[in-house]
Scaffold this active site. Structure first.
Site, PDB file in Angstrom:
ATOM      1  N   CYS A   1     -16.626  14.699  -2.459  1.00 32.05           N
ATOM      2  CA  CYS A   1     -17.369  14.357  -1.230  1.00 32.05           C
ATOM      3  C   CYS A   1     -18.835  14.110  -1.550  1.00 32.05           C
ATOM      4  O   CYS A   1     -19.426  13.127  -1.088  1.00 32.05           O
ATOM      5  CB  CYS A   1     -17.240  15.470  -0.196  1.00 32.05           C
ATOM      6  SG  CYS A   1     -15.609  15.525   0.565  1.00 32.05           S
TER       7      CYS A   1
ATOM      8  N   GLU B   1     -24.153  16.996   6.660  1.00 30.48           N
ATOM      9  CA  GLU B   1     -24.820  17.161   5.374  1.00 30.48           C
ATOM     10  C   GLU B   1     -26.218  16.539   5.371  1.00 30.48           C
ATOM     11  O   GLU B   1     -26.396  15.397   5.800  1.00 30.48           O
ATOM     12  CB  GLU B   1     -23.972  16.526   4.254  1.00 30.48           C
ATOM     13  CG  GLU B   1     -22.579  17.109   4.127  1.00 30.48           C
ATOM     14  CD  GLU B   1     -22.586  18.594   3.772  1.00 30.48           C
ATOM     15  OE1 GLU B   1     -23.629  19.110   3.333  1.00 30.48           O
ATOM     16  OE2 GLU B   1     -21.520  19.230   3.945  1.00 30.48           O
TER      17      GLU B   1
ATOM     18  N   HIS C   1     -18.684  17.238   7.228  1.00 27.42           N
ATOM     19  CA  HIS C   1     -17.558  18.006   6.703  1.00 27.42           C
ATOM     20  C   HIS C   1     -16.823  18.661   7.874  1.00 27.42           C
ATOM     21  O   HIS C   1     -17.451  19.215   8.792  1.00 27.42           O
ATOM     22  CB  HIS C   1     -18.045  19.078   5.722  1.00 27.42           C
ATOM     23  CG  HIS C   1     -17.910  18.674   4.291  1.00 27.42           C
ATOM     24  ND1 HIS C   1     -18.970  18.559   3.436  1.00 27.42           N
ATOM     25  CD2 HIS C   1     -16.805  18.342   3.547  1.00 27.42           C
ATOM     26  CE1 HIS C   1     -18.534  18.179   2.235  1.00 27.42           C
ATOM     27  NE2 HIS C   1     -17.228  18.045   2.284  1.00 27.42           N
TER      28      HIS C   1
HETATM   29  N1  PCA Z   1     -13.138  17.258   0.696  1.00 28.25           N
HETATM   30  C1  PCA Z   1     -13.459  17.392  -0.712  1.00 28.25           C
HETATM   31  C2  PCA Z   1     -12.988  16.115  -1.346  1.00 28.25           C
HETATM   32  C3  PCA Z   1     -12.122  15.444  -0.337  1.00 28.25           C
HETATM   33  C4  PCA Z   1     -12.342  16.176   0.915  1.00 28.25           C
HETATM   34  O1  PCA Z   1     -11.888  15.876   2.016  1.00 28.25           O
HETATM   35  C5  PCA Z   1     -14.937  17.711  -0.941  1.00 28.25           C
HETATM   36  O2  PCA Z   1     -15.541  18.383  -0.079  1.00 28.25           O
HETATM   37  O3  PCA Z   1     -15.493  17.336  -1.964  1.00 28.25           O
END
Ligand code: PCA
Length: 198
Positions: free
Chosen positions: A146, A83, A170
Protein backbone atom coordinates in the site's frame (compact mmCIF):
# COMPACT_ATOMS: atom_id res chain seq x y z
CA UNK A 1 -14.36 18.69 -25.08
CA UNK A 2 -14.37 16.12 -22.32
CA UNK A 3 -16.80 17.41 -19.70
CA UNK A 4 -16.84 14.31 -17.52
CA UNK A 5 -14.47 14.21 -14.57
CA UNK A 6 -13.13 10.87 -13.50
CA UNK A 7 -11.95 9.71 -10.11
CA UNK A 8 -9.68 6.69 -10.21
CA UNK A 9 -10.52 4.54 -7.18
CA UNK A 10 -8.14 1.66 -6.62
CA UNK A 11 -8.48 -1.37 -4.37
CA UNK A 12 -6.23 -4.37 -3.85
CA UNK A 13 -6.69 -8.07 -4.38
CA UNK A 14 -6.51 -10.31 -1.28
CA UNK A 15 -3.10 -11.34 0.06
CA UNK A 16 -1.61 -13.56 2.74
CA UNK A 17 -4.32 -15.14 4.86
CA UNK A 18 -7.02 -12.61 3.93
CA UNK A 19 -9.67 -14.52 1.98
CA UNK A 20 -11.12 -11.26 0.66
CA UNK A 21 -10.12 -7.62 0.61
CA UNK A 22 -12.75 -4.95 1.38
CA UNK A 23 -10.68 -2.53 -0.71
CA UNK A 24 -11.26 -4.74 -3.76
CA UNK A 25 -14.94 -5.23 -2.99
CA UNK A 26 -15.58 -1.51 -2.49
CA UNK A 27 -13.55 -0.41 -5.53
CA UNK A 28 -15.72 -2.78 -7.58
CA UNK A 29 -18.97 -1.72 -5.90
CA UNK A 30 -18.27 1.97 -6.38
CA UNK A 31 -17.09 1.56 -9.97
CA UNK A 32 -19.50 3.60 -12.12
CA UNK A 33 -20.73 5.73 -9.16
CA UNK A 34 -21.73 9.12 -10.55
CA UNK A 35 -22.33 12.49 -8.97
CA UNK A 36 -22.55 15.95 -10.55
CA UNK A 37 -20.51 15.20 -13.63
CA UNK A 38 -18.01 12.95 -11.87
CA UNK A 39 -17.64 9.23 -12.43
CA UNK A 40 -15.73 6.75 -10.32
CA UNK A 41 -13.53 4.27 -12.18
CA UNK A 42 -12.73 1.33 -9.92
CA UNK A 43 -9.54 -0.62 -10.59
CA UNK A 44 -8.11 -3.54 -8.60
CA UNK A 45 -4.35 -3.64 -8.18
CA UNK A 46 -2.18 -6.70 -7.55
CA UNK A 47 -0.51 -6.91 -4.14
CA UNK A 48 2.92 -7.00 -5.71
CA UNK A 49 5.76 -4.51 -5.66
CA UNK A 50 6.66 -5.12 -9.28
CA UNK A 51 3.07 -5.11 -10.60
CA UNK A 52 0.90 -2.81 -8.43
CA UNK A 53 2.50 0.48 -9.52
CA UNK A 54 2.64 -0.77 -13.15
CA UNK A 55 -1.08 -1.57 -13.25
CA UNK A 56 -1.73 1.85 -11.70
CA UNK A 57 0.32 3.54 -14.42
CA UNK A 58 -1.66 1.73 -17.12
CA UNK A 59 -4.99 2.66 -15.49
CA UNK A 60 -3.94 6.32 -15.31
CA UNK A 61 -2.98 6.28 -18.97
CA UNK A 62 -6.28 4.69 -20.01
CA UNK A 63 -8.59 6.70 -17.76
CA UNK A 64 -6.86 10.09 -17.54
CA UNK A 65 -8.32 10.74 -14.06
CA UNK A 66 -8.86 14.13 -12.40
CA UNK A 67 -8.52 12.70 -8.90
CA UNK A 68 -6.96 9.54 -7.47
CA UNK A 69 -8.03 7.73 -4.32
CA UNK A 70 -6.43 4.48 -3.20
CA UNK A 71 -8.03 2.00 -0.82
CA UNK A 72 -6.29 -0.78 1.10
CA UNK A 73 -7.01 -3.08 4.00
CA UNK A 74 -5.36 -2.45 7.37
CA UNK A 75 -7.02 -5.27 9.28
CA UNK A 76 -5.56 -4.39 12.67
CA UNK A 77 -6.94 -0.84 12.69
CA UNK A 78 -10.29 -0.14 14.37
CA UNK A 79 -11.57 2.41 11.83
CA UNK A 80 -10.87 4.12 8.54
CA UNK A 81 -7.55 5.91 8.38
CA UNK A 82 -6.55 8.61 5.94
CA UNK A 83 -2.85 8.49 5.18
CA UNK A 84 -0.77 11.65 5.43
CA UNK A 85 2.49 10.24 4.07
CA UNK A 86 4.10 7.71 1.81
CA UNK A 87 7.62 6.77 2.92
CA UNK A 88 10.51 5.79 0.70
CA UNK A 89 10.95 2.34 2.17
CA UNK A 90 9.89 -1.23 1.48
CA UNK A 91 10.23 -3.54 4.47
CA UNK A 92 7.84 -6.41 3.89
CA UNK A 93 7.01 -8.56 6.92
CA UNK A 94 5.99 -11.32 4.49
CA UNK A 95 6.36 -11.90 0.75
CA UNK A 96 3.94 -10.12 -1.58
CA UNK A 97 1.70 -12.12 -3.94
CA UNK A 98 4.57 -12.61 -6.37
CA UNK A 99 7.10 -13.65 -3.75
CA UNK A 100 9.04 -10.38 -3.40
CA UNK A 101 10.16 -9.51 0.12
CA UNK A 102 12.44 -6.49 0.28
CA UNK A 103 13.74 -5.80 3.78
CA UNK A 104 14.50 -2.18 4.53
CA UNK A 105 15.13 -1.11 0.94
CA UNK A 106 14.28 2.27 -0.55
CA UNK A 107 11.45 2.29 -3.09
CA UNK A 108 13.36 4.82 -5.20
CA UNK A 109 17.13 5.31 -4.78
CA UNK A 110 16.86 8.93 -5.84
CA UNK A 111 13.46 9.66 -4.29
CA UNK A 112 12.53 11.89 -1.34
CA UNK A 113 12.34 10.28 2.12
CA UNK A 114 8.61 10.83 2.23
CA UNK A 115 5.88 12.41 0.16
CA UNK A 116 2.74 14.08 1.52
CA UNK A 117 -0.68 13.03 0.26
CA UNK A 118 -2.24 15.85 -1.72
CA UNK A 119 -5.75 14.92 -0.57
CA UNK A 120 -6.57 17.30 2.33
CA UNK A 121 -6.38 14.76 5.14
CA UNK A 122 -8.27 16.59 7.91
CA UNK A 123 -11.20 17.40 5.62
CA UNK A 124 -11.30 13.82 4.34
CA UNK A 125 -11.35 12.48 7.91
CA UNK A 126 -14.14 14.91 8.72
CA UNK A 127 -16.23 13.74 5.74
CA UNK A 128 -15.82 10.08 6.72
CA UNK A 129 -16.50 10.71 10.41
CA UNK A 130 -19.67 12.63 9.55
CA UNK A 131 -21.30 9.27 8.81
CA UNK A 132 -20.56 8.08 12.36
CA UNK A 133 -17.67 5.73 11.54
CA UNK A 134 -14.38 5.86 13.42
CA UNK A 135 -12.00 7.80 11.17
CA UNK A 136 -8.59 9.26 11.97
CA UNK A 137 -5.53 10.55 10.16
CA UNK A 138 -2.57 8.18 9.96
CA UNK A 139 1.11 9.06 9.81
CA UNK A 140 2.15 5.82 8.15
CA UNK A 141 0.72 3.74 5.33
CA UNK A 142 2.98 0.89 6.49
CA UNK A 143 6.02 -0.47 4.70
CA UNK A 144 4.26 -2.94 2.43
CA UNK A 145 2.57 -2.67 -0.97
CA UNK A 146 0.00 0.00 0.00
CA UNK A 147 2.77 2.40 0.95
CA UNK A 148 4.66 1.51 -2.25
CA UNK A 149 1.62 2.28 -4.41
CA UNK A 150 0.94 5.57 -2.62
CA UNK A 151 4.60 6.54 -2.96
CA UNK A 152 4.58 5.75 -6.69
CA UNK A 153 1.31 7.63 -7.14
CA UNK A 154 2.54 10.75 -5.33
CA UNK A 155 5.84 10.68 -7.18
CA UNK A 156 3.99 10.57 -10.47
CA UNK A 157 1.64 13.39 -9.33
CA UNK A 158 4.62 15.61 -8.46
CA UNK A 159 6.47 14.86 -11.70
CA UNK A 160 3.36 15.29 -13.86
CA UNK A 161 2.24 18.41 -11.96
CA UNK A 162 -1.08 16.65 -11.48
CA UNK A 163 -3.58 19.25 -10.31
CA UNK A 164 -6.06 16.89 -8.61
CA UNK A 165 -5.90 15.24 -5.20
CA UNK A 166 -4.08 11.95 -4.58
CA UNK A 167 -4.85 10.16 -1.35
CA UNK A 168 -5.10 6.85 0.45
CA UNK A 169 -7.71 5.46 2.83
CA UNK A 170 -6.94 2.30 4.78
CA UNK A 171 -10.06 0.29 5.61
CA UNK A 172 -10.66 -1.88 8.66
CA UNK A 173 -11.71 -5.50 8.39
CA UNK A 174 -15.42 -6.02 7.56
CA UNK A 175 -15.57 -7.98 10.83
CA UNK A 176 -14.69 -4.75 12.64
CA UNK A 177 -16.91 -2.44 10.56
CA UNK A 178 -19.59 -3.71 8.17
CA UNK A 179 -18.82 -3.29 4.48
CA UNK A 180 -22.06 -1.39 3.85
CA UNK A 181 -21.11 1.08 6.57
CA UNK A 182 -17.65 1.51 5.06
CA UNK A 183 -19.25 2.04 1.66
CA UNK A 184 -21.56 4.76 2.98
CA UNK A 185 -18.60 6.55 4.56
CA UNK A 186 -16.64 6.39 1.29
CA UNK A 187 -19.61 7.74 -0.64
CA UNK A 188 -19.72 10.66 1.76
CA UNK A 189 -16.03 11.26 1.12
CA UNK A 190 -16.61 11.10 -2.64
CA UNK A 191 -19.48 13.59 -2.44
CA UNK A 192 -17.26 15.93 -0.45
CA UNK A 193 -14.50 15.59 -3.05
CA UNK A 194 -16.94 16.42 -5.83
CA UNK A 195 -18.35 19.41 -3.93
CA UNK A 196 -14.84 20.69 -3.13
CA UNK A 197 -13.87 20.47 -6.84
CA UNK A 198 -10.27 19.87 -5.86
N1 PCA B 1 -3.29 -3.75 2.27
C1 PCA B 1 -1.86 -4.03 2.25
C2 PCA B 1 -1.55 -4.38 0.83
C3 PCA B 1 -2.87 -4.61 0.16
C4 PCA B 1 -3.87 -4.12 1.10
O1 PCA B 1 -5.08 -4.03 0.89
C5 PCA B 1 -1.04 -2.87 2.82
O2 PCA B 1 -1.54 -2.16 3.72
O3 PCA B 1 0.10 -2.67 2.41
Amino acid sequence: MDAERRLLLTGFEPWADHAANPAEVLARRLDGWRHRGWRVCGVVLPVALDAGPAVLTAARRDLRPHAVLHLGLAASRPGLTVERWAHNVADFPLPDNRGAQPRGEPLAEDGPTRLAATLPVAAAVHALAATGVPATPSASAGQFVCNAVLYASLRWAAAARFAGPVGFVHLPSPQTLALDTQERALERLLRWLVAAQL
